[in-house]
Write an enzyme that holds these catalytic residues in place. Structure first.
Site, PDB file in Angstrom:
ATOM      1  N   PRO A 282      50.507 -21.459  30.861  1.00 23.08           N
ATOM      2  CA  PRO A 282      50.965 -22.691  30.224  1.00 23.08           C
ATOM      3  C   PRO A 282      51.098 -22.506  28.706  1.00 23.08           C
ATOM      4  CG  PRO A 282      48.733 -22.950  31.150  1.00 23.08           C
ATOM      5  CD  PRO A 282      49.180 -21.559  31.483  1.00 23.08           C
TER       6      PRO A 282
ATOM      7  N   GLY B 186      46.437 -21.917  24.381  1.00 22.68           N
ATOM      8  CA  GLY B 186      45.508 -20.895  23.893  1.00 22.68           C
ATOM      9  C   GLY B 186      45.380 -19.702  24.819  1.00 22.68           C
TER      10      GLY B 186
ATOM     11  N   GLY C  62      47.762 -17.464  25.199  1.00 22.65           N
ATOM     12  CA  GLY C  62      48.591 -16.357  24.697  1.00 22.65           C
ATOM     13  C   GLY C  62      49.967 -16.284  25.337  1.00 22.65           C
TER      14      GLY C  62
ATOM     15  N   ASP D  73      46.220 -11.922  19.342  1.00 21.72           N
ATOM     16  CA  ASP D  73      46.847 -12.189  20.648  1.00 21.72           C
ATOM     17  C   ASP D  73      47.691 -10.999  21.101  1.00 21.72           C
ATOM     18  OD1 ASP D  73      45.749 -14.682  20.410  1.00 21.72           O
ATOM     19  OD2 ASP D  73      47.558 -15.756  21.015  1.00 21.72           O
TER      20      ASP D  73
HETATM   21  O1  PMV Z   1      45.578 -20.633  20.175  1.00 21.69           O
HETATM   22  P1  PMV Z   1      45.509 -19.165  20.423  1.00 21.69           P
HETATM   23  O2  PMV Z   1      44.676 -18.770  21.555  1.00 21.69           O
HETATM   24  O3  PMV Z   1      46.824 -18.501  20.373  1.00 21.69           O
HETATM   25  O4  PMV Z   1      44.634 -18.486  19.307  1.00 21.69           O
HETATM   26  C1  PMV Z   1      44.730 -18.718  17.989  1.00 21.69           C
HETATM   27  C2  PMV Z   1      43.598 -18.034  17.325  1.00 21.69           C
HETATM   28  C3  PMV Z   1      43.532 -18.357  15.850  1.00 21.69           C
HETATM   29  O5  PMV Z   1      42.446 -17.608  15.340  1.00 21.69           O
HETATM   30  C4  PMV Z   1      43.260 -19.842  15.636  1.00 21.69           C
HETATM   31  C5  PMV Z   1      44.814 -17.991  15.138  1.00 21.69           C
HETATM   32  C6  PMV Z   1      45.060 -16.510  15.078  1.00 21.69           C
HETATM   33  O6  PMV Z   1      46.205 -16.157  14.782  1.00 21.69           O
HETATM   34  O7  PMV Z   1      44.153 -15.695  15.244  1.00 21.69           O
END
Ligand code: PMV
Length: 319
Positions: free
Chosen positions: A101, A105, A107, A152
């Site tokens: 999805p 978060g 990825g 990511d």
């Molecule tokens: O929302 P996600 O899982 O893509 O992760 C973002 C992680 C952060 O630390 C908030 C941003 C990053 O680029 O590391």
């Protein structure tokens, strides 16, 4: 000609989100229960150089040249041209699907990019190595997320738990004890770029306070690494709980995430925290094997849109 395809997993951040943007370490793990897949089909009958992009899940079926030049998918394909020094693509259809999805978060953007880079470079007879995939995927992540840390694309490229620190060599981690995580989706889609911008704005207004929080999270990440590598997972839940409280202080949690964290803990999870950018998306909960079902049920009853169970070290074939 048969299709050439590649797939890539999703990911979750175990600890260190947000502070990682400021140079502190973070740990992320691949999640193989969700994935994206890109298949490239030659279209010998089509006009020379015609490239068609087909992503049914987002209602996209377009010729590459008709796509918005700033579209990250178009940019991904053009980056492959540039990297390989190719002027013209053979005519082909690029078909993209994903069970990840968006905005949760897990990825999704990095996963689609990695699968597409691998499939296209293989289709053109010059498969990229991991380091090329990672470097190019990072460029595309910038289009999606503004100022991403790079975590990511790294975890999704290497498909192993990573200890990641911006501008430091990538370190792949071994997890030396069975570890069960539940990933529960709050059902609230959130923009990582917006969450990162919010933290940046507040950091600029009170650098001392925010730097203190980032340092505390960085220390939790170092402790987490030690527990994972030595296989002493007893203290891990507590570190996750502390990490969640620090993320609340960064103001990236919300009512839905706090509620899921609290439901997981009440149902017996050893620790729980939001994972990723926050403001929505997922929480992760550390559970014993015996608690997987009961904590999953409690999370669903509390409104989680989806709960994924994943395990480290990852055992292929596991669902
Ligand atoms: O929302 P996600 O899982 O893509 O992760 C973002 C992680 C952060 O630390 C908030 C941003 C990053 O680029 O590391």
């Amino acid at each position: 000609m048969p299709a050439i395809s590649a797939s890539a997993p999703g990911k979750v951040i175990l600890c260190g989100e947000h502070s990682v943007v400021y140079g502190f370490p973070a740990i992320a793990i691949p999640v193989f229960q969700v994935q994206s897949r890109t298949a490239v089909f030659a279209m010998p009958g089509a006009a020379a150089g015609e490239v068609r992009v087909n992503a049914p899940a987002i209602g996209l079926l377009r010729k590459l040249n008709d796509m918005d030049p700033t579209d990250p998918l178009r940019q991904t394909i053009e980056l492959v041209h540039e990297e390989l020094g190719i002027d013209h693509f053979p005519s082909c259809e690029i078909r993209i699907s994903s069970s990840i999805p968006a905005g949760s978060g897990l990825g999704s953007s990095a996963s689609v990019t990695v699968a597409t880079l691998r499939a296209l470079s293989s289709f053109l007879g010059k498969p990229f190595n991991d380091s090329q995939v990672n470097r190019l995927a990072f460029e595309i992540e910038k289009l999606h997320h503004g100022t991403p840390s790079g975590i990511d694309n790294t975890v999704i490229t290497y498909q192993k738990p990573v200890f990641y620190r911006k501008d430091f060599p990538i370190e792949l981690l071994e997890v030396n004890a069975p570890m069960h995580l539940l990933i529960a989706d709050s059902g609230v889609a959130a923009s990582t770029a917006e969450a990162v911008r919010g933290v940046h704005f507040r950091w600029q207004k009170d650098k001392a306070a925010y730097d203190k929080i980032f340092t505390a999270i960085g220390n939790l990440v170092l402790s987490t690494r030690e527990l994972l590598e030595t296989g002493r997972l007893e203290g891990l839940g507590d570190l996750m709980n502390q990490n969640h409280r620090l993320l609340q202080e960064l103001q990236v949690s919300n009512r839905e995430l706090d509620q899921l964290v609290s439901v997981a803990l009440t149902a017996g999870a050893k620790g729980a925290k939001l994972s990723g950018g926050g403001l929505g998306g997922n929480i992760i909960a550390l559970v014993e094997k015996e608690q997987i079902e009961s904590v999953t049920n409690a999370l669903i009853a509390a409104g989680a849109a989806q709960v994924i169970h994943t395990q480290l070290p990852f055992v292929r074939g596991m669902k």
